[in-house]
Scaffold this motif. Structure first.
Motif, short mmCIF file in Angstrom:
data_model
loop_
_atom_site.label_atom_id
_atom_site.label_comp_id
_atom_site.label_asym_id
_atom_site.label_seq_id
_atom_site.Cartn_x
_atom_site.Cartn_y
_atom_site.Cartn_z
N SER A 30 0.57 -1.38 -4.45
CA SER A 30 2.18 -1.01 -5.72
C SER A 30 1.16 0.29 -5.87
O SER A 30 -0.41 -0.02 -6.10
CB SER A 30 2.20 -2.04 -6.64
OG SER A 30 2.63 -2.87 -5.94
N TYR A 31 2.31 1.17 -6.57
CA TYR A 31 1.59 2.36 -7.29
C TYR A 31 1.35 1.69 -8.83
O TYR A 31 1.96 0.47 -9.35
CB TYR A 31 2.54 3.50 -7.57
CG TYR A 31 2.51 4.39 -6.70
CD1 TYR A 31 1.44 5.82 -6.20
CD2 TYR A 31 3.05 4.07 -5.18
CE1 TYR A 31 1.64 6.15 -4.67
CE2 TYR A 31 3.95 5.26 -4.29
CZ TYR A 31 2.76 6.34 -4.13
OH TYR A 31 2.60 6.23 -3.10
N ALA A 60 9.41 -0.34 -11.98
CA ALA A 60 9.78 -0.89 -11.44
C ALA A 60 10.73 -0.79 -9.37
O ALA A 60 10.23 -0.74 -8.64
CB ALA A 60 9.69 -1.97 -12.34
N LYS A 61 11.68 0.30 -10.14
CA LYS A 61 12.04 0.93 -9.08
C LYS A 61 11.62 1.28 -8.11
O LYS A 61 11.96 2.16 -7.20
CB LYS A 61 13.73 1.45 -9.03
CG LYS A 61 14.41 0.87 -10.12
CD LYS A 61 15.54 1.59 -10.65
CE LYS A 61 16.80 0.55 -11.77
NZ LYS A 61 17.49 2.13 -11.99
N ARG A 62 10.00 2.06 -8.55
CA ARG A 62 9.71 3.16 -7.73
C ARG A 62 8.63 2.57 -7.01
O ARG A 62 7.65 3.21 -6.66
CB ARG A 62 9.14 4.34 -8.22
CG ARG A 62 10.51 5.17 -9.06
CD ARG A 62 10.25 6.27 -10.34
NE ARG A 62 10.40 7.26 -10.79
CZ ARG A 62 12.45 6.71 -11.11
NH1 ARG A 62 12.53 4.71 -11.28
NH2 ARG A 62 13.42 7.41 -11.46
N ASN A 63 8.50 1.32 -7.29
CA ASN A 63 7.66 0.15 -6.60
C ASN A 63 5.91 0.77 -7.96
O ASN A 63 5.00 1.12 -6.95
CB ASN A 63 6.98 0.92 -5.30
CG ASN A 63 5.95 -0.29 -4.38
OD1 ASN A 63 5.79 -1.49 -5.38
ND2 ASN A 63 4.91 0.37 -3.80
N ILE A 134 -2.32 7.30 -13.18
CA ILE A 134 -1.81 6.75 -11.93
C ILE A 134 -2.40 6.42 -11.07
O ILE A 134 -3.06 6.96 -10.46
CB ILE A 134 -0.63 7.69 -11.21
CG1 ILE A 134 0.28 7.96 -12.79
CG2 ILE A 134 0.25 7.12 -10.29
CD1 ILE A 134 1.20 9.29 -13.03
N ILE A 135 -2.14 5.42 -10.44
CA ILE A 135 -3.59 4.70 -9.48
C ILE A 135 -2.47 4.83 -8.01
O ILE A 135 -1.58 3.65 -8.47
CB ILE A 135 -4.11 3.95 -9.73
CG1 ILE A 135 -5.33 4.02 -10.72
CG2 ILE A 135 -4.38 3.03 -8.33
CD1 ILE A 135 -5.68 2.63 -11.77
N GLY A 136 -2.38 5.00 -6.91
CA GLY A 136 -1.82 4.46 -6.03
C GLY A 136 -2.58 3.09 -5.64
O GLY A 136 -3.05 2.57 -5.32
N PRO A 137 -1.56 3.12 -3.74
CA PRO A 137 -1.75 1.62 -3.44
C PRO A 137 -2.33 1.57 -2.85
O PRO A 137 -3.67 0.17 -2.26
CB PRO A 137 0.00 1.34 -2.68
CG PRO A 137 0.60 2.08 -3.07
CD PRO A 137 -0.14 3.36 -3.94
#
Length: 217
Positions: A30-31, A60-63, A134-137
Motif C-alpha cells: 500500500s501507499y 483506503a479507496k486509494r490503497n 507519504i511512502i509508496g508500496p
C-alpha cells in the motif's frame, strides 16, 4: 544523513494502539501516510487526528494506510483517542505509534541525535516532530511536509498530493500547480511532442517545454 525524496523509509518495530507493528510489513503493498506529533493531548494535533479519521475511507479507496506517531506511550495514546473521536465525531481506525524514547523521531530526522525528553516537558521540546510522509508500496519516500506548531495540517491537500503521486507513479507525466483528479497532466520532457501525440492523442503545447494532455484511463 537527512532523508530525501526517493530514499527508502527507515524500517522499525514499535508498539502502537493496535499492538506491535513492523513498519515495512505494515506498509505492505500500500501507499502509507505517516504523520508525527510532539505530544498527546495537544489542541492542534487533536484536530488533525480527527480530520484524518474523517478521511480514512477516502485514503483506503486509494490503497493508502494511515498511521500517526506521537512522543508518548501507548496508554496515553489510547486515552487521547477518546478525545479525538469525541471531537471529530468519528471512529479512529488507524494506529498511533508510541515513541517515548524518540527512536523513530531521530530515525526519521525529526530531532537531533542528542535530543532527550526533559522532566515536565511540553510540546515545544519536541516541536520539530511535525512531519508528514507519504511512502509508496516500494517503501520509498514520495513526499515530506513539515509544519510548524501553529499551523494545522490540511488533509484534503495530503489526499490531493496522494492522488497526484498515484497518477504519475511510473508514468511520463507530472501534475501542474493546483492539479486535481480529472485535470490535464504535463507530459515529461523525456517524451517528444510527436511521441506524446502518438501515445496520448491530443496534446496542447502552450510553450515548447510545456505540453499537456488528458491522463490516459
Amino acid at each position: 544523513m537527512s532523508l530525501r525524496i526517493n530514499d527508502v523509509a527507515p524500517d522499525f518495530t514499535a508498539e502502537t494502539t493496535q499492538g506491535t507493528i513492523n513498519w515495512h510489513e505494515y506498509i505492505g503493498d500500500s501507499y502509507t501516510v505517516l504523520f508525527s506529533h510532539p505530544k498527546d493531548f495537544t489542541p492542534v494535533c487533536t484536530t488533525e487526528f480527527s480530520a484524518a479519521a474523517r478521511l480514512s475511507d477516502e485514503f483506503a479507496k486509494r490503497n493508502c494506510k494511515l498511521a500517526g506517531i506521537s512522543i508518548d506511550g501507548v496508554e496515553e495514546h489510547k486515552k487521547w483517542i477518546a478525545d479525538v473521536e469525541a471531537f471529530g465525531g468519528t471512529k479512529m481506525t488507524f494506529p498511533i505509534i508510541a515513541d517515548e524514547k524518540l527512536e523513530i523521531a531521530k530515525l526519521y530526522d525529526m530531532l537531533p541525535a542528542d535530543a532527550y525528553l526533559p522532566d515536565g516537558r511540553t510540546a515545544n521540546d519536541t516541536a520539530t516532530v511535525r512531519t508528514t510522509f507519504i511512502i509508496g508500496p516500494d517503501k520509498k519516500i514520495r513526499l515530506m511536509l513539515i509544519y510548524p506548531m501553529s499551523v494545522g495540517r490540511n488533509f484534503d491537500e495530503i489526499l490531493r498530493a496522494l492522488d497526484a503521486i498515484r497518477a504519475t507513479d511510473g508514468q511520463p507525466f507530472a501534475t501542474p500547480a493546483n492539479w486535481t483528479p480529472g485535470d490535464d497532466v504535463i507530459v515529461a520532457l523525456s517524451v517528444s511532442t510527436e511521441e506524446a501525440k502518438a501515445k496520448f492523442g491530443d496534446v496542447a503545447v502552450p510553450l515548447p517545454y510545456l505540453r499537456t494532455t488528458k491522463l490516459p484511463a
